[in-house]
Design an enzyme around this catalytic site. Structure first.
Site, PDB file in Angstrom:
ATOM      1  N   LYS A 128      55.630 -39.505 -12.593  1.00 26.52           N
ATOM      2  CA  LYS A 128      56.147 -40.246 -13.744  1.00 26.52           C
ATOM      3  C   LYS A 128      55.166 -41.298 -14.230  1.00 26.52           C
ATOM      4  O   LYS A 128      55.023 -41.536 -15.441  1.00 26.52           O
ATOM      5  CB  LYS A 128      57.499 -40.879 -13.398  1.00 26.52           C
ATOM      6  CG  LYS A 128      58.606 -39.866 -13.125  1.00 26.52           C
ATOM      7  CD  LYS A 128      58.840 -38.941 -14.321  1.00 26.52           C
ATOM      8  CE  LYS A 128      60.020 -38.008 -14.097  1.00 26.52           C
ATOM      9  NZ  LYS A 128      60.280 -37.130 -15.270  1.00 26.52           N
ATOM     10  N   ASP A 130      59.822 -21.308 -16.589  1.00 28.98           N
ATOM     11  CA  ASP A 130      59.464 -22.320 -15.606  1.00 28.98           C
ATOM     12  C   ASP A 130      58.286 -23.082 -16.195  1.00 28.98           C
ATOM     13  O   ASP A 130      57.187 -22.528 -16.342  1.00 28.98           O
ATOM     14  CB  ASP A 130      59.069 -21.643 -14.294  1.00 28.98           C
ATOM     15  CG  ASP A 130      58.644 -22.632 -13.215  1.00 28.98           C
ATOM     16  OD1 ASP A 130      58.408 -23.816 -13.529  1.00 28.98           O
ATOM     17  OD2 ASP A 130      58.531 -22.221 -12.045  1.00 28.98           O
ATOM     18  N   VAL A 131      58.494 -24.335 -16.558  1.00 30.94           N
ATOM     19  CA  VAL A 131      57.455 -25.075 -17.279  1.00 30.94           C
ATOM     20  C   VAL A 131      56.210 -25.321 -16.434  1.00 30.94           C
ATOM     21  O   VAL A 131      55.149 -25.662 -16.976  1.00 30.94           O
ATOM     22  CB  VAL A 131      57.987 -26.414 -17.829  1.00 30.94           C
ATOM     23  CG1 VAL A 131      59.101 -26.185 -18.844  1.00 30.94           C
ATOM     24  CG2 VAL A 131      58.437 -27.339 -16.712  1.00 30.94           C
ATOM     25  N   TYR A 174      57.377 -37.950  -6.957  1.00 27.41           N
ATOM     26  CA  TYR A 174      58.123 -38.226  -8.184  1.00 27.41           C
ATOM     27  C   TYR A 174      57.561 -39.447  -8.903  1.00 27.41           C
ATOM     28  O   TYR A 174      57.276 -39.403 -10.103  1.00 27.41           O
ATOM     29  CB  TYR A 174      59.599 -38.445  -7.846  1.00 27.41           C
ATOM     30  CG  TYR A 174      60.479 -38.705  -9.047  1.00 27.41           C
ATOM     31  CD1 TYR A 174      60.887 -37.655  -9.873  1.00 27.41           C
ATOM     32  CD2 TYR A 174      60.918 -39.991  -9.357  1.00 27.41           C
ATOM     33  CE1 TYR A 174      61.693 -37.885 -10.971  1.00 27.41           C
ATOM     34  CE2 TYR A 174      61.735 -40.226 -10.455  1.00 27.41           C
ATOM     35  CZ  TYR A 174      62.119 -39.173 -11.259  1.00 27.41           C
ATOM     36  OH  TYR A 174      62.920 -39.405 -12.353  1.00 27.41           O
TER      37      TYR A 174
END
Length: 260
Positions: free
Chosen positions: A162, A65-66, A158
């Site tokens: 980004k 899990d990063v 999100y």
């Protein structure tokens, strides 16, 4: 012109399906050894490895899990014990989270999106750069999105992640350039994958989406993957600290083609 990555070791996060899988396959087809990171679906990751090895490539899968720094460190240790330190890192693991207006969003869910998309990329980049800066070579590609510049109602976590990843890319590139390491980002637009099947399988929603794209079609995962292969190769040797948009012109705001 042939793109070759022979003797290179690549780690691609979120590589068991979708864009990540396409990138892993493209790098392997160019001669790189590929470590496929996955979070949960071991069977899916095994199929991804089989797809590469059956085509004559070299690959293995590592679960992590990063968003968990300890798991990222362990993943890089496994890679280095099996092969060598990574020459190429592609940060593709990501999530968009649940749709919700910002004032109605669950704070824990909002935080999780940031932890996966931004912290995860940072943790992986940090580990990769420890090796790359010592050997004075290497390339990191962060997969962002057109939503690093385009707002998206309901997805504030999100879009924020980004946009932040875009600036992280620029900062890492500035820091790593004196060591001969390149860091850049690739921003996909609307790419046809299983994740967004509900959109492209519905004629009405597909038509609406195509209206937002000057080329009037969704992109394919191979179109992202092929560009990543170019960018991490010597062909892209003078590209760093920027985002390459692969979006069919979505960020050109096609609604303005008929005037403001």
């Amino acid at each position: 012109m042939e793109i070759r990555l022979d003797n290179k070791v690549a780690l691609v996060t979120g590589a068991s399906s979708g864009i990540g899988l396409a990138i892993a396959q493209a790098l392997a087809a160019c001669g790189a050894k590929v470590c496929i990171n996955y979070r949960a679906d071991a069977a899916e990751a095994a199929r991804a490895v089989d797809a590469i090895t059956s085509a004559g490539g070299s690959a293995f899968a590592v679960q992590a899990d990063v968003s968990d720094q300890a798991q990222v460190s362990a993943m890089f240790a496994q890679l280095e014990s099996r092969w060598v330190k990574a020459d190429i890192l592609v940060n593709c693991a990501g999530t968009d989270g649940k749709a919700a207006l910002s004032w109605e969003a669950d704070a824990a869910e909002w935080k999780k999106v940031i932890e996966v998309n931004l912290f995860g990329a940072f943790y992986c980049a940090q580990q990769a750069l420890l090796g790359m800066t010592k050997k004075k070579s290497g390339v990191i590609v962060n997969i962002t999105s057109v939503h690093e510049t385009i707002a998206w109602t309901g997805y504030s976590a999100y879009t924020s992640s980004k946009a932040a990843l875009s600036m992280l890319t620029k900062t890492l590139a500035q820091e790593a350039a004196p060591f001969g390491v390149r860091v850049l980002a690739v921003a996909p637009g609307a790419i046809q994958t299983d994740i967004n099947k509900a959109v492209w399988s519905n004629p009405a929603s597909l038509h609406d989406l195509q209206h937002k794209i000057p080329l009037a079609r969704m992109g394919q995962t191979r179109e992202i993957a092929d560009m990543v292969a170019v960018l991490v190769s010597d062909t892209g040797s003078y590209i760093t600290g920027t985002t390459v948009f692969i979006d069919g012109g979505m960020t050109d705001y096609p609604d303005f083609a008929q005037g403001g």
